[in-house]
Scaffold this motif. Structure first.
Motif, PDB file in Angstrom:
ATOM      1  N   ARG A  72       0.854  -1.195   0.000  1.00 20.42           N
ATOM      2  CA  ARG A  72       0.000   0.000   0.000  1.00 20.42           C
ATOM      3  C   ARG A  72       0.882   1.234   0.000  1.00 20.42           C
ATOM      4  O   ARG A  72       1.877   1.270   0.715  1.00 20.42           O
ATOM      5  CB  ARG A  72      -0.880   0.046   1.248  1.00 20.42           C
ATOM      6  N   VAL A  73       0.492   2.231  -0.754  1.00 23.41           N
ATOM      7  CA  VAL A  73       1.237   3.483  -0.721  1.00 23.41           C
ATOM      8  C   VAL A  73       0.786   4.295   0.494  1.00 23.41           C
ATOM      9  O   VAL A  73      -0.309   4.099   1.021  1.00 23.41           O
ATOM     10  CB  VAL A  73       1.051   4.308  -2.012  1.00 23.41           C
ATOM     11  N   SER A  74       1.645   5.199   0.911  1.00 19.97           N
ATOM     12  CA  SER A  74       1.324   6.059   2.044  1.00 19.97           C
ATOM     13  C   SER A  74       0.142   6.961   1.686  1.00 19.97           C
ATOM     14  O   SER A  74       0.178   7.658   0.663  1.00 19.97           O
ATOM     15  CB  SER A  74       2.534   6.917   2.398  1.00 19.97           C
ATOM     16  N   PRO A  75      -0.890   7.004   2.507  1.00 19.76           N
ATOM     17  CA  PRO A  75      -2.022   7.886   2.195  1.00 19.76           C
ATOM     18  C   PRO A  75      -1.625   9.365   2.214  1.00 19.76           C
ATOM     19  O   PRO A  75      -2.213  10.177   1.496  1.00 19.76           O
ATOM     20  CB  PRO A  75      -3.052   7.574   3.278  1.00 19.76           C
ATOM     21  N   TYR A  76      -0.609   9.718   3.006  1.00 21.02           N
ATOM     22  CA  TYR A  76      -0.143  11.105   3.048  1.00 21.02           C
ATOM     23  C   TYR A  76       0.540  11.483   1.737  1.00 21.02           C
ATOM     24  O   TYR A  76       0.350  12.575   1.214  1.00 21.02           O
ATOM     25  CB  TYR A  76       0.816  11.309   4.219  1.00 21.02           C
ATOM     26  N   ARG A  77       1.313  10.556   1.208  1.00 24.15           N
ATOM     27  CA  ARG A  77       1.986  10.808  -0.069  1.00 24.15           C
ATOM     28  C   ARG A  77       0.973  10.825  -1.215  1.00 24.15           C
ATOM     29  O   ARG A  77       1.108  11.601  -2.155  1.00 24.15           O
ATOM     30  CB  ARG A  77       3.077   9.776  -0.317  1.00 24.15           C
ATOM     31  N   LEU A  78      -0.032   9.967  -1.130  1.00 26.85           N
ATOM     32  CA  LEU A  78      -1.082   9.970  -2.129  1.00 26.85           C
ATOM     33  C   LEU A  78      -1.830  11.309  -2.113  1.00 26.85           C
ATOM     34  O   LEU A  78      -2.114  11.898  -3.169  1.00 26.85           O
ATOM     35  CB  LEU A  78      -2.055   8.818  -1.874  1.00 26.85           C
ATOM     36  N   ALA A  79      -2.117  11.821  -0.931  1.00 25.96           N
ATOM     37  CA  ALA A  79      -2.802  13.112  -0.793  1.00 25.96           C
ATOM     38  C   ALA A  79      -1.921  14.241  -1.314  1.00 25.96           C
ATOM     39  O   ALA A  79      -2.410  15.186  -1.937  1.00 25.96           O
ATOM     40  CB  ALA A  79      -3.179  13.366   0.659  1.00 25.96           C
ATOM     41  N   ALA A  80      -0.608  14.155  -1.076  1.00 23.73           N
ATOM     42  CA  ALA A  80       0.321  15.177  -1.582  1.00 23.73           C
ATOM     43  C   ALA A  80       0.321  15.166  -3.116  1.00 23.73           C
ATOM     44  O   ALA A  80       0.300  16.232  -3.749  1.00 23.73           O
ATOM     45  CB  ALA A  80       1.721  14.935  -1.037  1.00 23.73           C
ATOM     46  N   HIS A  81       0.338  13.987  -3.711  1.00 25.52           N
ATOM     47  CA  HIS A  81       0.334  13.859  -5.171  1.00 25.52           C
ATOM     48  C   HIS A  81      -0.965  14.433  -5.742  1.00 25.52           C
ATOM     49  O   HIS A  81      -0.940  15.191  -6.712  1.00 25.52           O
ATOM     50  CB  HIS A  81       0.490  12.374  -5.521  1.00 25.52           C
ATOM     51  N   LEU A  82      -2.087  14.106  -5.145  1.00 22.50           N
ATOM     52  CA  LEU A  82      -3.376  14.616  -5.602  1.00 22.50           C
ATOM     53  C   LEU A  82      -3.480  16.120  -5.392  1.00 22.50           C
ATOM     54  O   LEU A  82      -3.956  16.858  -6.264  1.00 22.50           O
ATOM     55  CB  LEU A  82      -4.520  13.894  -4.865  1.00 22.50           C
ATOM     56  N   GLY A  83      -3.023  16.583  -4.228  1.00 21.11           N
ATOM     57  CA  GLY A  83      -3.064  18.026  -3.937  1.00 21.11           C
ATOM     58  C   GLY A  83      -2.233  18.832  -4.907  1.00 21.11           C
ATOM     59  O   GLY A  83      -2.639  19.917  -5.349  1.00 21.11           O
ATOM     60  N   MET A  84      -1.062  18.313  -5.260  1.00 21.96           N
ATOM     61  CA  MET A  84      -0.217  19.025  -6.225  1.00 21.96           C
ATOM     62  C   MET A  84      -0.872  19.062  -7.600  1.00 21.96           C
ATOM     63  O   MET A  84      -0.729  20.035  -8.334  1.00 21.96           O
ATOM     64  CB  MET A  84       1.145  18.365  -6.329  1.00 21.96           C
ATOM     65  N   ALA A  85      -1.580  18.003  -7.956  1.00 21.65           N
ATOM     66  CA  ALA A  85      -2.250  17.980  -9.259  1.00 21.65           C
ATOM     67  C   ALA A  85      -3.347  19.036  -9.322  1.00 21.65           C
ATOM     68  O   ALA A  85      -3.592  19.611 -10.378  1.00 21.65           O
ATOM     69  CB  ALA A  85      -2.841  16.593  -9.512  1.00 21.65           C
ATOM     70  N   ALA A  86      -3.983  19.296  -8.196  1.00 24.66           N
ATOM     71  CA  ALA A  86      -5.060  20.282  -8.164  1.00 24.66           C
ATOM     72  C   ALA A  86      -4.521  21.710  -8.102  1.00 24.66           C
ATOM     73  O   ALA A  86      -5.238  22.652  -8.431  1.00 24.66           O
ATOM     74  CB  ALA A  86      -5.967  20.016  -6.970  1.00 24.66           C
ATOM     75  N   ALA A  87      -3.261  21.867  -7.712  1.00 30.11           N
ATOM     76  CA  ALA A  87      -2.694  23.221  -7.564  1.00 30.11           C
ATOM     77  C   ALA A  87      -2.386  23.867  -8.889  1.00 30.11           C
ATOM     78  O   ALA A  87      -2.236  23.294  -9.897  1.00 30.11           O
ATOM     79  CB  ALA A  87      -1.413  23.155  -6.733  1.00 30.11           C
TER      80      ALA A  87
END
Length: 103
Positions: free
Chosen positions: A88-103
């Motif tokens: 499983r990937v880190s949920p914090y890193r997944l959120a960082a990746h998604l957040g950067m995509a939205a920025a």
């Protein structure tokens, strides 16, 4: 292999295609940005003051790729938190990746 014994080859191919497509899309977007930027820069067509903005946009795209790699790396290897039976990937890193995509 040991985790998804019930997964069929077709199910694996489906997931693999989406992940591969995601990576290729990022690379194509990077090229579609970098090539025209380089072309117009060499021709002197980009107004003064815009180069820093263009460099920042290119850096943001490249950083998005690095964060995606960092996210995937969190689910690989032997240093995965307490759960060694599932990748499983880190949920914090997944959120960082998604957040950067939205920025």
């Amino acid at each position: 292999y040991q985790q998804r014994k019930s997964m069929t080859l077709d199910e694996f191919k489906y997931i693999f295609f989406w992940e591969w497509g995601h990576r290729m899309l990022g690379r194509v977007v990077g090229l579609c940005f970098a090539l025209p930027w380089g072309y117009f820069t060499l021709r002197g067509k980009i107004p003064p003051g815009y180069q820093k903005r263009m460099a920042m946009l290119f850096t943001m795209g490249g950083t998005q790729g690095l964060v995606g790699w960092w996210m995937v790396k969190s689910g690989l290897g032997e240093d995965r938190r307490d759960d060694r039976k599932e990748i499983r990937v880190s949920p914090y890193r997944l959120a960082a990746h998604l957040g950067m995509a939205a920025a």
